[in-house]
Design an enzyme around this catalytic site. Structure first.
Site, PDB file in Angstrom:
ATOM      1  N   GLY A   1      44.594  36.266  42.037  1.00 12.16           N
ATOM      2  CA  GLY A   1      44.269  34.900  42.434  1.00 12.16           C
ATOM      3  C   GLY A   1      45.008  34.479  43.698  1.00 12.16           C
TER       4      GLY A   1
ATOM      5  N   GLN B   1      60.191  40.446  36.132  1.00 13.16           N
ATOM      6  CA  GLN B   1      59.942  39.528  37.254  1.00 13.16           C
ATOM      7  C   GLN B   1      60.524  38.143  37.016  1.00 13.16           C
ATOM      8  OE1 GLN B   1      55.526  40.109  36.737  1.00 13.16           O
ATOM      9  NE2 GLN B   1      55.435  37.980  37.378  1.00 13.16           N
TER      10      GLN B   1
ATOM     11  N   MET C   1      49.741  37.750  32.713  1.00  5.69           N
ATOM     12  CA  MET C   1      50.852  37.656  31.760  1.00  5.69           C
ATOM     13  C   MET C   1      50.411  36.834  30.547  1.00  5.69           C
ATOM     14  SD  MET C   1      54.286  37.588  34.023  1.00  5.69           S
ATOM     15  CE  MET C   1      54.193  35.879  34.515  1.00  5.69           C
TER      16      MET C   1
ATOM     17  N   HIS D   1      42.414  32.619  35.486  1.00  2.00           N
ATOM     18  CA  HIS D   1      42.373  34.021  35.041  1.00  2.00           C
ATOM     19  C   HIS D   1      40.936  34.429  34.687  1.00  2.00           C
ATOM     20  CE1 HIS D   1      46.571  32.860  33.638  1.00  2.00           C
ATOM     21  NE2 HIS D   1      46.808  33.881  34.430  1.00  2.00           N
TER      22      HIS D   1
ATOM     23  N   GLU E   1      41.244  28.977  33.187  1.00  2.69           N
ATOM     24  CA  GLU E   1      40.016  29.247  33.956  1.00  2.69           C
ATOM     25  C   GLU E   1      40.275  30.092  35.213  1.00  2.69           C
ATOM     26  OE1 GLU E   1      36.603  29.186  34.090  1.00  2.69           O
ATOM     27  OE2 GLU E   1      36.896  28.869  31.957  1.00  2.69           O
TER      28      GLU E   1
HETATM   29  O1  PAF Z   1      50.404  36.900  38.619  1.00  6.70           O
HETATM   30  C1  PAF Z   1      50.829  37.277  37.515  1.00  6.70           C
HETATM   31  O2  PAF Z   1      50.440  36.768  36.457  1.00  6.70           O
HETATM   32  C2  PAF Z   1      51.863  38.382  37.464  1.00  6.70           C
HETATM   33  O3  PAF Z   1      52.759  38.304  38.508  1.00  6.70           O
HETATM   34  C3  PAF Z   1      51.237  39.787  37.390  1.00  6.70           C
HETATM   35  C4  PAF Z   1      50.449  40.116  38.651  1.00  6.70           C
HETATM   36  C5  PAF Z   1      50.317  39.888  36.188  1.00  6.70           C
HETATM   37  C6  PAF Z   1      52.330  40.849  37.236  1.00  6.70           C
HETATM   38  O4  PAF Z   1      53.048  40.669  36.075  1.00  6.70           O
END
Ligand code: PAF
Length: 290
Positions: free
Chosen positions: A157, A71, A40, A47, A45
């Protein structure tokens, strides 16, 4: 259409589903394997470790940045969630990601969009109790991203422990031909798990936030020294968090890592999971003890 600065970049930014589908179909007919790193944005680090894994373990890495509104519940931080898109692009370029899919809301949810994944049973526990609509939003967007990218491997992650379980179950149940690889939690040198939400923390709150990883360290040590009374362990976990000054605890539990069922008396492997508010910031952390 890209802006002038985007044209200068080594990473290609794709904004529409059509463009992405064309790219992917070309890559697939060239026999390339595709790795997707859904995010998102507000990249840290953690990501980037997923992005590095995708770059090294597949032919073509595609990162996605989409602040998925479905979400977030109305009372959550969708409108204040950090969106440093230019810095994010530079970070992805740095680790050698060749493609970024960064669609608009309308691109992902065009007028008339009305389908949603009913997430698997495992989504009802823990996060599901406190964020009842969260995993339907996650599952729906992740399924869309896996379909669009036709990824051979999706990188996620371990920090979002339950999210990984939900995604794995969905993929198995819906026959999605993507393998899920889970990368370890990345921490600051003092133990704080990296999170895009850490930027919300004041200096004092950051100090309090350290209690999550310290509590996990403590319970791990106790379990390794032979503690098997789950009630005692959880009571201590909660007390440590309260003593450190967390504002409220959504959960601090010990569970079976494959089911998230209560694990008392403690049997190994066990996962300790915490979700707690420090000020207005909701933080999560976990530790698997084998
Ligand atoms: O973990 C996240 O950043 C979010 O839940 C994802 C998997 C990108 C879905 O929007």
């Amino acid at each position: 259409m890209n802006t002038y600065w985007e044209d200068e970049l080594a990473i290609e930014i794709i904004k529409t589903c059509d463009e992405l589908e064309r790219l992917v179909s070309g890559l697939k007919s060239d026999g390339k394997t595709i790795g997707v790193v859904p995010t998102m944005g507000a990249l840290h680090e953690g990501h980037l470790s997923l992005a590095r894994a995708a770059v090294s373990q597949t032919d073509i890495a595609i990162a996605t940045i989409f602040l998925n509104p479905t979400q977030f519940a109305p009372n959550e931080d969708l409108t204040t969630y950090p969106e440093p898109i230019e810095a994010d692009i530079a970070k992805l370029e740095d680790v050698g990601v060749p493609y970024l899919f960064a669609p608009s809301n309308d691109e992902m949810y065009p007028p008339g969009f009305s389908t949603s994944v009913v997430p698997p049973k495992i989504s009802k526990r823990l996060e599901g109790e406190f964020r009842p609509t969260h995993f339907a939003g996650v599952a729906t967007v992740v399924l869309k991203l896996l379909n669009l990218t036709q990824a051979d491997i999706g990188f996620f992650g371990q920090k979002d422990f339950q999210q990984v379980m939900v995604i794995k179950r969905m993929i198995a149940d819906l026959n999605v031909p993507t393998e899920i690889r889970v990368c370890p939690i990345v921490r600051e040198s003092d133990g704080l798990a990296l999170s895009s939400r850490n930027v919300y923390l004041s200096k004092k709150e950051r100090e309090i936030a350290l209690s999550l990883s310290r509590t996990l360290d403590h319970v791990e040590k106790q379990i390794r020294s032979g503690l098997r009374d789950g009630f005692e362990a959880i009571t201590e976990m909660r007390q440590m968090l309260i003593d450190a000054g967390v504002d409220s605890i959504d959960y601090a539990i010990l569970a079976h890592p494959n089911t998230l069922e209560t694990n008392d008396p403690i049997e190994l492997p066990v996962v300790a999971l915490i979700a707690a508010f420090v000020g207005k910031t909701r933080l999560i952390d976990n530790r698997v003890i084998n």
